[in-house]
Design a protein around this motif. Structure first.
Motif, PDB file in Angstrom:
ATOM      1  N   ARG A  63      41.459   6.363   9.053  1.00 15.35           N
ATOM      2  CA  ARG A  63      41.943   6.732  10.387  1.00 15.35           C
ATOM      3  C   ARG A  63      41.246   8.008  10.883  1.00 15.35           C
ATOM      4  N   ILE A  64      41.079   8.988  10.011  1.00 12.55           N
ATOM      5  CA  ILE A  64      40.392  10.225  10.393  1.00 12.55           C
ATOM      6  C   ILE A  64      38.936   9.941  10.729  1.00 12.55           C
ATOM      7  N   GLU A  65      38.282   9.136   9.888  1.00 14.41           N
ATOM      8  CA  GLU A  65      36.875   8.785  10.140  1.00 14.41           C
ATOM      9  C   GLU A  65      36.725   8.107  11.507  1.00 14.41           C
ATOM     10  N   GLU A  66      37.719   7.308  11.882  1.00 13.09           N
ATOM     11  CA  GLU A  66      37.677   6.613  13.176  1.00 13.09           C
ATOM     12  C   GLU A  66      37.994   7.563  14.332  1.00 13.09           C
ATOM     13  N   GLU A  67      39.089   8.315  14.203  1.00 10.75           N
ATOM     14  CA  GLU A  67      39.539   9.183  15.298  1.00 10.75           C
ATOM     15  C   GLU A  67      38.574  10.335  15.569  1.00 10.75           C
ATOM     16  N   LEU A  68      37.903  10.812  14.528  1.00 10.05           N
ATOM     17  CA  LEU A  68      36.992  11.950  14.675  1.00 10.05           C
ATOM     18  C   LEU A  68      35.537  11.536  14.463  1.00 10.05           C
ATOM     19  N   ALA A  69      35.231  10.287  14.779  1.00 10.83           N
ATOM     20  CA  ALA A  69      33.889   9.744  14.541  1.00 10.83           C
ATOM     21  C   ALA A  69      32.799  10.597  15.193  1.00 10.83           C
ATOM     22  N   ASP A  70      33.006  11.001  16.441  1.00  9.00           N
ATOM     23  CA  ASP A  70      31.986  11.787  17.148  1.00  9.00           C
ATOM     24  C   ASP A  70      31.776  13.152  16.493  1.00  9.00           C
ATOM     25  N   GLU A  71      32.871  13.820  16.159  1.00  9.58           N
ATOM     26  CA  GLU A  71      32.783  15.150  15.547  1.00  9.58           C
ATOM     27  C   GLU A  71      32.148  15.063  14.160  1.00  9.58           C
ATOM     28  N   LEU A  72      32.529  14.059  13.381  1.00 14.46           N
ATOM     29  CA  LEU A  72      31.964  13.902  12.042  1.00 14.46           C
ATOM     30  C   LEU A  72      30.477  13.534  12.111  1.00 14.46           C
ATOM     31  N   ARG A  73      30.101  12.702  13.048  1.00 14.85           N
ATOM     32  CA  ARG A  73      28.693  12.327  13.223  1.00 14.85           C
ATOM     33  C   ARG A  73      27.867  13.569  13.572  1.00 14.85           C
ATOM     34  N   GLU A  74      28.399  14.381  14.495  1.00 13.70           N
ATOM     35  CA  GLU A  74      27.697  15.615  14.870  1.00 13.70           C
ATOM     36  C   GLU A  74      27.520  16.528  13.656  1.00 13.70           C
ATOM     37  N   ALA A  75      28.587  16.711  12.893  1.00 16.61           N
ATOM     38  CA  ALA A  75      28.524  17.589  11.725  1.00 16.61           C
ATOM     39  C   ALA A  75      27.549  17.057  10.678  1.00 16.61           C
ATOM     40  N   SER A  77      25.039  15.109  11.044  1.00 16.94           N
ATOM     41  CA  SER A  77      23.642  15.054  11.491  1.00 16.94           C
ATOM     42  C   SER A  77      23.044  16.435  11.732  1.00 16.94           C
ATOM     43  N   SER A  78      23.843  17.475  11.631  1.00 13.66           N
ATOM     44  CA  SER A  78      23.353  18.828  11.887  1.00 13.66           C
ATOM     45  C   SER A  78      22.598  19.363  10.670  1.00 13.66           C
ATOM     46  N   ALA A  79      21.364  19.804  10.918  1.00 11.44           N
ATOM     47  CA  ALA A  79      20.576  20.426   9.857  1.00 11.44           C
ATOM     48  C   ALA A  79      21.150  21.782   9.455  1.00 11.44           C
ATOM     49  N   SER A  80      21.997  22.366  10.308  1.00 16.86           N
ATOM     50  CA  SER A  80      22.583  23.677  10.033  1.00 16.86           C
ATOM     51  C   SER A  80      23.748  23.629   9.044  1.00 16.86           C
ATOM     52  N   ILE A  81      24.352  22.448   8.879  1.00 13.89           N
ATOM     53  CA  ILE A  81      25.527  22.329   8.007  1.00 13.89           C
ATOM     54  C   ILE A  81      25.077  21.703   6.686  1.00 13.89           C
ATOM     55  N   PRO A  82      25.139  22.472   5.579  1.00 15.04           N
ATOM     56  CA  PRO A  82      24.635  21.964   4.304  1.00 15.04           C
ATOM     57  C   PRO A  82      25.434  20.787   3.730  1.00 15.04           C
ATOM     58  N   SER A  83      26.736  20.749   3.973  1.00 14.20           N
ATOM     59  CA  SER A  83      27.544  19.633   3.464  1.00 14.20           C
ATOM     60  C   SER A  83      28.783  19.446   4.325  1.00 14.20           C
ATOM     61  N   VAL A  84      29.185  18.179   4.451  1.00 17.04           N
ATOM     62  CA  VAL A  84      30.382  17.814   5.211  1.00 17.04           C
ATOM     63  C   VAL A  84      31.165  16.825   4.360  1.00 17.04           C
ATOM     64  N   ASP A  85      32.457  17.094   4.178  1.00 17.80           N
ATOM     65  CA  ASP A  85      33.295  16.193   3.394  1.00 17.80           C
ATOM     66  C   ASP A  85      34.643  16.064   4.085  1.00 17.80           C
ATOM     67  N   VAL A  86      35.291  14.926   3.864  1.00 16.77           N
ATOM     68  CA  VAL A  86      36.641  14.685   4.362  1.00 16.77           C
ATOM     69  C   VAL A  86      37.479  14.245   3.168  1.00 16.77           C
ATOM     70  N   GLN A  87      38.603  14.915   2.945  1.00 20.38           N
ATOM     71  CA  GLN A  87      39.475  14.568   1.830  1.00 20.38           C
ATOM     72  C   GLN A  87      40.908  14.416   2.327  1.00 20.38           C
ATOM     73  N   VAL A  88      41.607  13.438   1.759  1.00 23.01           N
ATOM     74  CA  VAL A  88      43.008  13.193   2.106  1.00 23.01           C
ATOM     75  C   VAL A  88      43.805  13.153   0.812  1.00 23.01           C
TER      76      VAL A  88
END
Length: 146
Positions: A63-75, A77-88
């Motif tokens: 549900r989070i991956e779906e609801e925040l798809a745009d924000e997660l995609r931006e994060a 794909s950003s070369a400035s952010i070394p790692s992005v994770d989502v945990q529930v």
């Protein structure tokens, strides 16, 4: 101004969740910080009925991956952010958030939302943002309802 290296975004499914995610991504880009999004499914309402918490967490993550798809995609794909994770996780919200998500990640900034509970409800259930402000040893940014 502080240079943040590890940013934790506390997601609660409330109306400020998208704003929290957007603010966390922007700060991670600006600081070149690692980013962890975390959500806790409250176990208290389900403790007596034998809920399948693994399934609830899997559904919550989807549900989070779906609801925040745009924000997660931006994060992601950003070369400035070394790692992005989502945990529930599932559990008592404040304790599980702190012990299983925040403390192991050791962030230097937590971004969370203001839920806007009524005064009487706040007296009985408290506030996760207040808990984080009082108990975490890093900066906490509370995103207000718009």
């Amino acid at each position: 101004m502080a240079q943040y290296q590890r940013i934790f975004a506390a997601l609660d499914g409330a109306s400020t969740q998208k704003a929290v995610a957007q603010r966390a991504v922007a700060l991670a880009v600006d600081n070149g910080a690692q980013l962890l999004f975390g959500h806790v499914i409250d176990s208290v309402p389900n403790e007596a009925n034998g809920a399948d918490y693994d399934a609830l967490c899997t559904e919550g993550l989807a549900r989070i991956e779906e609801e925040l798809a745009d924000e997660l995609r931006e994060a992601r794909s950003s070369a400035s952010i070394p790692s992005v994770d989502v945990q529930v996780r599932a559990g008592r919200v404040a304790e599980t958030l702190a012990e299983q998500l925040v403390e192991p990640f050791s962030p230097d900034l937590i971004v969370c939302g203001e839920r806007g509970l009524s005064n009487i409800k706040y007296v009985f259930v408290g506030s996760v943002s207040t808990y984080l402000i009082r108990n975490m040893r890093c900066d906490v940014l509370v995103v207000k309802q718009g």
